[in-house]
Motif scaffolding. Structure first.
Motif, short mmCIF file in Angstrom:
data_model
loop_
_atom_site.label_atom_id
_atom_site.label_comp_id
_atom_site.label_asym_id
_atom_site.label_seq_id
_atom_site.Cartn_x
_atom_site.Cartn_y
_atom_site.Cartn_z
N LEU A 137 -1.34 -9.11 -2.62
CA LEU A 137 -0.01 -8.62 -2.25
C LEU A 137 0.53 -7.60 -3.24
N GLU A 190 -1.07 -5.23 -4.62
CA GLU A 190 -1.58 -3.91 -4.21
C GLU A 190 -0.91 -3.42 -2.93
N VAL A 191 -0.60 -4.35 -2.03
CA VAL A 191 0.13 -3.98 -0.82
C VAL A 191 1.49 -3.41 -1.21
N MET A 240 1.01 0.04 -2.50
CA MET A 240 0.69 0.99 -1.43
C MET A 240 1.94 1.47 -0.71
N ALA A 284 6.92 -7.41 -0.15
CA ALA A 284 5.61 -7.57 0.48
C ALA A 284 5.43 -9.01 0.96
N LEU A 344 3.22 -8.84 8.69
CA LEU A 344 1.94 -8.49 8.06
C LEU A 344 1.14 -9.77 7.90
N ALA A 389 -1.68 -12.29 6.64
CA ALA A 389 -2.38 -12.48 5.37
C ALA A 389 -2.98 -13.88 5.33
N VAL A 396 -4.44 -9.68 1.85
CA VAL A 396 -4.23 -8.99 3.13
C VAL A 396 -5.48 -8.16 3.42
N LEU A 430 -7.57 -5.17 4.79
CA LEU A 430 -7.24 -3.75 4.90
C LEU A 430 -6.98 -3.34 6.35
N ILE A 464 -3.44 -4.01 7.22
CA ILE A 464 -2.53 -3.01 6.68
C ILE A 464 -2.48 -1.81 7.61
N TYR A 510 -0.52 -2.72 10.70
CA TYR A 510 0.92 -2.74 10.40
C TYR A 510 1.48 -1.31 10.39
#
Length: 81
Positions: free
Chosen positions: A18, A20-21, A24, A32, A41, A43, A54, A56, A59, A62
């Motif tokens: 999360l 890194e989400v 991003m 997140a 989202l 996960a 999560v 990719l 992502i 989403y």
């Protein structure tokens, strides 16, 4: 020198944490987490500490949904008289 293994040559990395989400999307970690809690989202929790990850592809899905939701607003903004 980095001792982490290289990504799989075909698959690459499949899941991201999360944190890194959040990076991003330029949002906080709590935002997140709120996306995951709300179901916006998808996960999974992994490991003994139940850390959220999560996929990719989730992502990307989403982002596509967010674009689709924004499209009507963008289309109508340019048509006012």
């Amino acid at each position: 020198m980095d001792s982490s293994p290289p990504p799989h040559p075909v698959l690459g990395r499949r899941f991201v944490p999360l944190s890194e989400v959040a990076e991003m999307f330029s949002i906080s970690s709590s935002q997140a987490y709120a996306l995951v809690r709300s179901g916006e989202l998808r996960a999974i929790q992994v490991g003994g500490r139940r850390q959220w990850r999560v996929e990719l592809s989730e992502i990307e899905a989403y982002i596509e949904r967010a674009h689709a939701a924004a499209r009507p607003h963008v289309d109508t903004e340019g048509t006012s008289t």
